[in-house]
Design an enzyme around this catalytic site. Structure first.
Site, mmCIF file in Angstrom:
data_model
loop_
_atom_site.group_PDB
_atom_site.id
_atom_site.type_symbol
_atom_site.label_atom_id
_atom_site.label_comp_id
_atom_site.label_asym_id
_atom_site.label_seq_id
_atom_site.Cartn_x
_atom_site.Cartn_y
_atom_site.Cartn_z
ATOM 1 N N THR A 13 43.422 -11.406 1.855
ATOM 2 C CA THR A 13 44.554 -10.487 1.735
ATOM 3 C C THR A 13 44.176 -9.072 2.128
ATOM 4 O O THR A 13 44.998 -8.340 2.689
ATOM 5 C CB THR A 13 45.095 -10.507 0.285
ATOM 6 N N ASP A 62 41.384 -17.370 5.984
ATOM 7 C CA ASP A 62 42.171 -17.296 4.763
ATOM 8 C C ASP A 62 41.333 -17.975 3.688
ATOM 9 O O ASP A 62 40.770 -19.046 3.919
ATOM 10 C CB ASP A 62 43.500 -18.032 4.967
#
Length: 346
Positions: A13, A62
């Site tokens: 993130t 990710d």
């Protein structure tokens, strides 16, 4: 005193950007483009007595795609730069950050330098990002020499002004800036206006040579017991020797349903040398096998008492122990604290 800090960007993130498919990881180069303070070095000029080395784990990921092979790559990157740097920062996605922190803590034996994992709940491109303060705080811990702070020689998580032992932390919120907590162990440090380090809980380096044990077995399952749980599928895995270990998340302090199928499962595990690491589903507290009659099924040499270990630490520890050590040593290693991951009880 100058410090040398190595920063490894893995994705997550912290560096996410908008795309047609939703949020996707950016490269470190793209992140810098959105941060003039970093691009023009004015941000790091505040830390002028620190020599930084930046690297990116390509391709960035990710964190939901994190796996043991990537853990090894992170460990190799740290190992390759270990002797030339004082501290390390790993920028990582939050979803599996506590798993990676736990895994790294077991991989590194005789660690004498801080390895700080951090990330963000809002991307660095967001005007209210928490990424900047998290990274700044991590720099203080990794660059401890420059700030005359106590060295914290372990794998830790720096998030929202808190420093947590990596293998004691869990992700406790998907949206609060205080995304991680340490339910059964005090924080290593608080980074408010003044930095306060809990020196009484820090490990004392013994001056031994750093060792790395990089292997993780993936022949394990993570089982959460629930009312009406059918043991048959798990029994099949054990019968056919498809797994070598089970993290068993029991009710309360180690309780299981009063059902002979559980007794049979434990007996088959003993026969086939499939280790059970018993833990509790509760975030706070620990299991106490034998406290209640409902836990008596677990009174078996094949069962390791996980005490107050977290779920991420239990899983990574089981994978690591099976991956690196012979069967005869596994129960003993799982039942004791290796890196401060479980509390010592009388």
């Amino acid at each position: 005193m100058k410090s040398k800090v190595f920063i490894l960007y893995t994705g997550g993130t912290f560096g996410m950007k908008e795309s047609e498919n939703g949020l996707e990881p950016s490269t470190w180069k793209e992140i810098i483009e959105y941060l003039p303070a970093i691009k023009n070095q004015t941000y790091f000029n505040h830390f002028s007595s620190i020599n930084f080395t930046f690297d990116t784990l390509e391709p960035v990921v990710d964190s939901s795609n994190m796996n043991p092979a990537i853990w090894k790559r992170i460990a190799d990157c740290i190992s390759d730069n270990y002797n030339s740097h004082d501290g390390f920062i790993v920028i990582h996605g939050t979803d599996t950050l506590s798993y990676t922190a736990s895994a790294l803590s077991f991989m590194f034996e005789n660690l004498s330098k801080p390895i700080v994992l951090t990330g963000a709940q809002l991307p660095i491109f967001h005007p209210r990002t928490d990424g900047i303060i998290n990274l700044s705080n991590a720099i203080y811990i990794a660059g401890y020499k420059r700030f005359e702070l106590t060295c914290i020689p372990e794998v830790c998580i720096c998030f929202n002004d808190d420093l947590l032992r990596g293998n004691r932390a869990i992700k406790s919120s998907t949206n609060d800036f205080e995304g991680f907590s340490s339910p059964n162990f005090e924080n290593l440090a608080s980074l408010e206006q003044r930095i306060q380090i809990s020196e009484n809980v820090l490990p004392i380096p013994e001056g031994k040579e750093l060792k790395i044990y990089p292997t993780f077995s993936q022949k394990v399952v993570n089982v959460t017991v629930f009312p009406g749980y059918n043991v048959a599928a798990l029994q099949d895995l054990v019968d056919n020797k498809k797994i070598e270990g089970i993290v068993l998340k029991t009710f309360g302090s180690g309780n299981l349903p009063k059902d002979d199928s559980w007794k049979q499962l434990v007996q088959t595990c003993e026969k086939n040398e499939v280790i059970i690491l018993a833990t509790t589903q509760s975030a706070n507290g620990r299991i106490e096998i034998g406290q209640y009659a409902a836990s008596n099924f677990l009174k078996n040499p094949i069962v390791a008492n996980g005490k107050d270990i977290t779920s991420p630490a239990a899983l990574t520890k089981l994978m690591w122990v099976i991956g690196n050590f012979e069967f005869k040593d596994r129960i003993k290693m799982l039942s004791k604290s290796l890196r401060g991951e479980i509390s010592l009880y009388n």
